[in-house]
Design an enzyme around this catalytic site. Sequence first.
Site, short mmCIF file in Angstrom:
data_model
loop_
_atom_site.label_atom_id
_atom_site.label_comp_id
_atom_site.label_asym_id
_atom_site.label_seq_id
_atom_site.Cartn_x
_atom_site.Cartn_y
_atom_site.Cartn_z
CG ASP A 1 -1.68 1.51 1.63
OD1 ASP A 1 -2.28 1.71 0.23
OD2 ASP A 1 -1.46 1.80 2.59
CG ASP B 1 -1.56 7.33 0.59
OD1 ASP B 1 -1.12 8.22 0.34
OD2 ASP B 1 -2.43 7.57 -0.27
N GLY C 1 -6.93 3.77 3.61
CA GLY C 1 -7.49 3.01 2.42
C GLY C 1 -8.46 3.14 1.30
CB SER D 1 -4.03 7.33 -3.88
OG SER D 1 -3.28 8.43 -4.29
CE LYS D 2 -10.29 7.78 -8.63
NZ LYS D 2 -11.36 7.97 -9.85
C1 BG6 Z 1 -5.22 5.93 0.07
C2 BG6 Z 1 -5.74 6.74 1.65
O1 BG6 Z 1 -4.07 5.43 -0.29
O2 BG6 Z 1 -6.28 6.54 -0.98
C3 BG6 Z 1 -6.88 7.26 1.53
O3 BG6 Z 1 -5.62 5.81 2.53
C4 BG6 Z 1 -7.29 8.07 0.60
O4 BG6 Z 1 -6.73 8.22 2.92
C5 BG6 Z 1 -6.96 7.59 -0.69
O5 BG6 Z 1 -8.28 9.02 0.20
C6 BG6 Z 1 -7.65 8.11 -2.39
O6 BG6 Z 1 -6.66 8.36 -2.39
P1 BG6 Z 1 -6.39 9.99 -3.30
O7 BG6 Z 1 -5.47 10.42 -3.48
O8 BG6 Z 1 -7.27 9.01 -4.44
O9 BG6 Z 1 -7.80 11.26 -3.11
MG MG Z 2 -3.10 3.21 3.57
#
Ligand code: BG6
Ligand code: MG
Length: 211
Positions: free
Chosen positions: A7, A9, A44, A114-115
């Site tokens: 993972d 973040d 996540g 995450s994007k």
């Molecule tokens: C995850 C994080 O990796 O990505 C979340 O743990 C986050 O907290 C999610 O909301 C979406 O991320 P992003 O960067 O696309 O907004």
């Molecule tokens: Mg995480």
Amino acid sequence: MKAFLFDLDGVLVSTEHNHFLAWQRCAHSLGIDFTEKENELLKGVSRVDSLKKILELGAKTIPDAEFEALLKSKNDFYLESIQDLNQSNLLPGVLNLLQEAKEKGIHLGVGSSSKNANFILDKLSISSYFEVVIDGNGVSDPKPHPEVFLNGAKALGLDPAECMVFEDAASGIAAAKAGGFTAVGVGNPHIADQADIYLNDLTEFRVEQYA
Ligand code: BG6
Ligand code: MG
């Protein structure tokens, strides 16, 4: 183990706190209480599902246009807060683990909701370690569904039983276990009971034990 899937973040980098601050600002703008406790539910979880959870917490509904505007404002604030992100923001033990695993021929991948994952990996200068990066743009069912990790294993031509997943979030541990992976929980005591193996941080991980 033939591969380690990480993972992003909260496992590789300290950006989970930036997400928390950005969601807290968003929740407060809606008049909804939001502390670290509520944030556990969001770790996540995809951007869209996170905002849905915040609205559920506050028992609120908002028009679609406001929902979209809040997603954009959250992401703008988040990106602004990580503009100086660099390799010094990697969490303890990350670089050593990546280097050692690579030397031992273990395949490495990222499985993130995450994007912004590729953008962040570039900022951290660690993109070259990973053979595969599956992010929030590449899945139709986000964590806790196992798709992100299943796609990672598939791209490497491996069975989930041959891969270890490193996660800091309950949704990620659930995704890993649902997919048949060994789930390593890292740096979040709330998930210690759910993970197959639990580490306070990645300095505690011994690559040679699993190579
Ligand atoms: C995850 C994080 O990796 O990505 C979340 O743990 C986050 O907290 C999610 O909301 C979406 O991320 P992003 O960067 O696309 O907004
Ligand atoms: Mg995480």
